[in-house]
Design an enzyme around this catalytic site. Structure first.
Site, mmCIF file in Angstrom:
data_model
loop_
_atom_site.group_PDB
_atom_site.id
_atom_site.type_symbol
_atom_site.label_atom_id
_atom_site.label_comp_id
_atom_site.label_asym_id
_atom_site.label_seq_id
_atom_site.Cartn_x
_atom_site.Cartn_y
_atom_site.Cartn_z
ATOM 1 N N GLU A 157 13.815 -26.228 0.810
ATOM 2 C CA GLU A 157 13.609 -25.163 1.938
ATOM 3 C C GLU A 157 13.754 -25.554 3.434
ATOM 4 O O GLU A 157 13.533 -24.727 4.125
ATOM 5 C CB GLU A 157 12.012 -24.838 1.568
ATOM 6 C CG GLU A 157 11.891 -24.424 0.060
ATOM 7 C CD GLU A 157 12.445 -23.165 -0.274
ATOM 8 O OE1 GLU A 157 13.131 -22.399 0.605
ATOM 9 O OE2 GLU A 157 12.874 -23.163 -1.788
ATOM 10 N N VAL B 219 16.589 -11.556 2.210
ATOM 11 C CA VAL B 219 16.835 -12.982 1.897
ATOM 12 C C VAL B 219 17.982 -13.383 2.663
ATOM 13 O O VAL B 219 19.161 -13.266 2.062
ATOM 14 C CB VAL B 219 16.621 -13.444 0.428
ATOM 15 C CG1 VAL B 219 16.510 -14.982 0.365
ATOM 16 C CG2 VAL B 219 15.173 -13.020 -0.145
ATOM 17 N N HIS C 10 10.811 -11.683 -6.041
ATOM 18 C CA HIS C 10 10.333 -12.171 -4.809
ATOM 19 C C HIS C 10 9.321 -11.623 -4.232
ATOM 20 O O HIS C 10 9.103 -10.848 -3.249
ATOM 21 C CB HIS C 10 11.556 -11.901 -3.492
ATOM 22 C CG HIS C 10 11.586 -12.341 -2.242
ATOM 23 N ND1 HIS C 10 12.227 -13.639 -2.254
ATOM 24 C CD2 HIS C 10 10.860 -12.368 -1.026
ATOM 25 C CE1 HIS C 10 12.003 -14.150 -0.978
ATOM 26 N NE2 HIS C 10 11.303 -13.442 -0.174
ATOM 27 N N ASN D 57 8.386 -18.480 -2.296
ATOM 28 C CA ASN D 57 8.738 -18.016 -3.163
ATOM 29 C C ASN D 57 9.272 -19.036 -4.112
ATOM 30 O O ASN D 57 8.932 -19.371 -5.353
ATOM 31 C CB ASN D 57 9.329 -16.758 -3.590
ATOM 32 C CG ASN D 57 8.875 -15.723 -2.911
ATOM 33 O OD1 ASN D 57 7.886 -14.913 -3.471
ATOM 34 N ND2 ASN D 57 9.145 -15.389 -1.811
ATOM 35 N N ARG E 204 9.017 -23.090 -8.504
ATOM 36 C CA ARG E 204 9.193 -24.513 -9.109
ATOM 37 C C ARG E 204 7.800 -24.879 -9.765
ATOM 38 O O ARG E 204 7.536 -25.663 -10.757
ATOM 39 C CB ARG E 204 9.531 -25.534 -8.004
ATOM 40 C CG ARG E 204 11.303 -24.867 -7.570
ATOM 41 C CD ARG E 204 11.643 -25.911 -6.755
ATOM 42 N NE ARG E 204 11.347 -25.765 -5.389
ATOM 43 C CZ ARG E 204 12.051 -24.938 -4.343
ATOM 44 N NH1 ARG E 204 12.976 -23.879 -4.844
ATOM 45 N NH2 ARG E 204 11.494 -24.878 -3.103
#
Length: 310
Positions: free
Chosen positions: A54, A134, A180, A186, A191
């Site tokens: 990220e 996004v 989302h 998210n 994960r």
């Protein structure tokens, strides 16, 4: 999820995973000392890679210092430090829930998000109440007013799934990020939920690596277009790799060794074995920048491919 007789995961890969699961179950219970070391290693590398995907710039060593020593790393933001400590705490909570065989529901999803984004987001632990876009995504997430209904459907589908756990975990991961449900965080939550689902079914946790970020997003885009197969195989390879790590604690023929050491006992060079590892033909894992495998995996490769290669 619609049940089909055809597995999304490559047959050979799934067979290898099932074989390793049998070996791991035979090893259980894993000695407490070994289990504790595995927990610490998985906690660290999951936290590092999940955040790095990220954009968090803490290195693996810096993440280790933040988690184990509570140190502040010069030149790194408060947010990056919080992301490291929060994600590690969420990993601990996920493991605790997995031990209790807890099914995924709204409460667990929102609790994990609250831990991941504590001190970072004002709406930590709450589904979003506005529409978002996004960056880089082709599809726009659904309208915020549909989130609870869509999450209800996802939770029900996961609970009732009769598919292979790896396929179900892949579907959960993709559908979650597609919906989302939160304003941010998210991917990290997806994960962790993937691991919660797998661990409640006795699989070890998986680590999706920063180095595979391109493959990760490419396979998610394929799933957006209706083809879950690449993503299911991406998750399956992560499962396969971590099973190898878990089995290596027993030592002997399963001990992980650098390919340069293993190559000595074969007709091949280290470079050639590295190529076969990258192709997925040799069961191996990359630790840092070095490929590792086991004597058992080398013997299996020689029995299956040796005559063809020489």
């Amino acid at each position: 999820m619609t049940h089909t007789d055809t597995s999304l995961v490559q047959e050979k890969l799934l067979a290898r995973i099932n074989e390793k699961m049998e070996e791991l179950n035979f090893m259980r219970p894993i000695p407490p000392g070994s289990l504790a070391r595995l927990h610490e290693e998985m906690r660290l590398i999951h936290t590092y890679h999940s955040n790095a995907i990220e954009g968090n710039t803490l290195t693996l060593q810096e993440t280790k210092l933040v988690l184990e020593e509570g140190l502040t790393i010069g030149g790194k933001s408060l947010r990056e430090h919080l992301e490291a400590s929060n994600n590690a705490k969420a990993f601990d909570r996920m493991e605790d829930l997995a031990k209790k065989k807890r099914s995924i529901d709204h409460v667990i999803i929102q609790e994990i998000h609250e831990i991941v984004t504590r001190g970072i987001l004002e709406d930590a632990g709450k589904y979003r109440t506005r529409n978002v876009r996004v960056a880089g995504a082709v599809k726009t997430p659904p309208d915020w007013s549909k989130i609870v209904k869509l999450m209800d459907e996802l939770i029900k589908m996961i609970a009732e799934s009769k598919e292979n756990p790896i396929e179900t975990a892949s579907f959960l991961h993709h559908r979650f990020v597609e919906i989302h449900p939160f304003s941010d965080g998210n991917g990290r939550v997806a994960r962790l939920l993937t691991n919660l689902y797998l661990m409640t079914r006795n699989y070890p946790p998986v680590v999706l690596k920063k180095e595979d970020r391109g493959k990760y997003y490419k396979s998610l885009r394929a799933a957006d277009a209706g083809n879950l197969r690449p993503f299911a195989n991406f998750i399956a390879r992560a499962v396969d790799e971590n099973l190898t790590l878990y089995l290596s604690i027993s030592g002997g023929n399963d001990e992980l060794l650098p390919l340069r050491e293993l190559a000595i006992e074969t007709p091949y060079s280290q470079e050639y074995l590295s190529l076969r590892a990258r192709q997925g033909l040799l069961d191996a894992v990359k630790i840092g920048k070095t490929w590792h495998s086991s004597k058992r995996a080398i013997e299996q490769y020689l029995s299956e491919h040796g005559k063809k290669d020489v």
